[in-house]
Each structure stands twice: as structure tokens, then as C-alpha cells.
Scaffold this active site. Structure first.
Site: not given
Length: 315
Positions: A158, A258, A291
Site C-alpha cells: 500500500s 482492490d 487490498h
């Protein structure tokens, strides 16, 4: 808070940012101490790199004292704002990664936004990389005895994936002390965004999309380009050429559900087909996952397969 100091960013349940710039952290984050992990037999300890930067170092079981191990500098996610190396989900993830890949991991604790704005986080992580490159790490026995400085990788999830990109670009433009070369980079669900939404971004939950639209402006209020700042949108008009990326190997890992998936894959395509970069990149997508699934579900089949894929790349 007084009405003349309203909340301008509400990231409940984590924190709020007020008009005067003050930050209210809403809950105390759980911390896991370093030490021997009974599940993986990976050992860990906390070290200081500079006055502002600390790290947690992970050492997998040593089967041969003569064999040197890959060294991964790992940058955690959390939107630059939350989590640390001691957060239980991060700590467990890195124990697993160190065990499966038989690598030493140096997990960097950079200073967090919104108390500290970009580029502090990049500069903290660069200081850690330079610490390794200049071999000031020769004061750390685990690195002296076991790290292979010909196999130094950058990895992150991330926001940490965003940091990996930005550090690799900096390596390409100015190099590292003692001529250290990066063996490669690993980006997991990297935080890239932009003003013009991709299909996966537009399809995201509206509240999530709102927060992500606001995030860069909160952590980098000095930016005049907003979400098309090249540091968060590497494909923005006028962004530095990816040709200068300072590594010759990359593993891009995306997750099918995601919101940032499309932009990561656009980055991969631009790097491999348009940029003129001479390295080799690989793309690995996990179907059916969202995610950061490897943090939230460390025992899943998808996580097991992802860690195995990273281990193969490192090998």
C-alpha cells in the site's frame, strides 16, 4: 473542540485533523513486542537507525552460517498515517515473509502523517536505505553475520509500495553510497491514485473512494498538483520517466478486488512497454482478494501462495 477549530479530515476510528493542524488520535494502537515467534521460529528485535527512524529486524532460522541471506527493506502500509512494525498484523506478516523467503527483513518505522507531512516519510526511508548502503549497519551483528549486500531488495504494501517506487526512482537519479545496487523491488497493492479515476477506483465503495481522494491532500498539503502529484500518480503528465527506475527487477503484486488495482497494472504496463526501462518486471494478481488481504487473513491459501511467489522472485 471549539467551533472555530473544526474537523477538516475525519478518519475515524483512527484520527481526526483539525483546522489549526492539530491531530487527535482516537484509539491506542495495539503493539506486539519483538522476540522469537513460536509459529515460524523467526527472531526479531528493535533497533535505532537515526534519531527519528527506528526499525524492527527479522532473522529467519539459520541453517548454514556460511550462506548469506537476501536483505529486504520493508515499508509498511497504513496510508502513511497508521500502523507500525509492532502492529500485530504487520509483525505476523513479516514473520511469515521472513520464514517463507529465508530473508532478513528490516522493517522501517518512518514518522507518520498527518503529524509529519510528505516528504518526511520518503526522507526517513531514504535515510534507512543509505544506512544500509553505507554499511553503518556493520554495528548490527545480524546484518554483519547473515546479510548479502548483493541481494538488497525494497518491498512494501500500500503506502509502503508507494515508498518503494519513490525510493527506486531516487536511487536511479542519484545512486547509493558505496555503489550499492538494488537487486529488485516488490510492490504489494501499491498506493497510487490520480484525479481521473480508473474503472476499479470508480467502482470502489463511495466512502473509501472519498477517503482516498482526500488522503494525498491531507498528508501532502504543500503539493500544488493534488492527486496528480507524480509521487502518488507516477503516470501523471510531466512525471519523471520510469526509464530511470533504479533497479533491474520488479515484482508487482495486485489484488483483483482492490480499488487501486487498475492503476498498479497501468504502471506495470507503462514500465514494461513504454518507458524504455531495461529491467524485467513480473505481474502477479491474486484472484478474489481485496487490498491487504495478506495482513487481514495471514493463514489463507491466497496469502500462502503470495508469499511463495515472493520467495520464488527472491530466489
Amino acid at each position: 473542540m471549539a467551533s472555530d477549530n473544526p474537523v477538516i479530515y475525519d478518519y475515524s476510528p483512527y484520527f481526526r485533523v483539525y483546522k489549526d493542524g492539530s491531530v487527535e488520535r482516537l484509539k491506542e494502537e495495539e503493539q506486539t513486542p519483538a522476540g522469537l515467534d513460536p509459529l515460524t521460529s523467526v527472531n526479531s528485535k528493535d533497533i535505532h537507525i537515526t534519531a527519528d527512524v527506528s526499525a524492527r529486524i527479522y532473522l529467519p532460522p539459520i541453517t548454514s552460517t556460511s550462506k548469506k541471506l537476501s536483505l529486504i527493506l520493508y515499508f509498511r502500509g497504513g496510508g502513511f498515517c497508521i500502523l507500525s512494525s509492532a502492529s500485530p498484523i504487520v509483525h505476523r506478516h513479516l514473520n511469515g515473509l521472513a520464514a517463507v523467503s529465508s530473508s532478513i527483513i528490516l522493517s522501517i518505522d518512518y514518522r507518520r502523517a498527518p503529524e509529519h507531512h510528505i516528504p518526511v516519510q520518503y526522507d526517513d526511508c531514504w535515510a534507512a536505505l543509505e544506512w544500509v548502503a553505507s554499511h553503518r549497519s556493520d554495528v548490527e551483528p545480524w546484518l554483519i553475520d547473515h546479510a548479502d549486500y548483493d541481494r538488497v531488495y525494497l518491498a512494501g504494501d500500500s503506502a509502503g509500495g508507494n515508498i518503494v517506487h519513490n525510493l527506486a526512482m531516487r536511487v536511479g537519479s542519484q545512486g547509493l553510497s558505496n555503489g550499492l545496487k538494488l537487486a529488485g523491488t516488490i510492490l504489494l497493492d501499491p498506493y497510487f491514485w490520480g484525479k481521473q479515476l480508473t474503472a476499479s477506483e470508480a467502482a470502489a465503495d463511495p466512502e473509501l473512494r472519498k477517503r482516498l481522494d482526500q488522503l494525498w491532500g491531507m498528508i501532502c498539503p504543500e503539493s500544488t498538483a493534488g492527486n496528480d502529484d507524480p509521487r502518488v500518480n507516477p503516470l501523471a503528465v510531466g512525471a519523471p520517466s520510469l526509464e530511470d527506475l533504479g533497479c533491474m527487477r520488479m515484482l508487482m503484486c495486485t489484488s483483483e478486488k482492490d480499488a487501486m488495482r487498475d492503476r498498479a497494472q497501468m504502471y506495470y504496463k507503462a514500465l514494461t512497454t513504454k518507458s524504455g526501462w531495461l529491467g524485467k518486471a513480473e505481474l502477479y494478481e491474486t484472484k478474489g482478494e481485496d487490498h491487504g488481504f495478506y495482513l487481514n487473513d495471514p493463514d489463507s491459501k491466497s496469502t500462502t501462495m503470495l508469499l511463495a511467489r515472493i520467495a520464488t522472485f527472491l530466489a
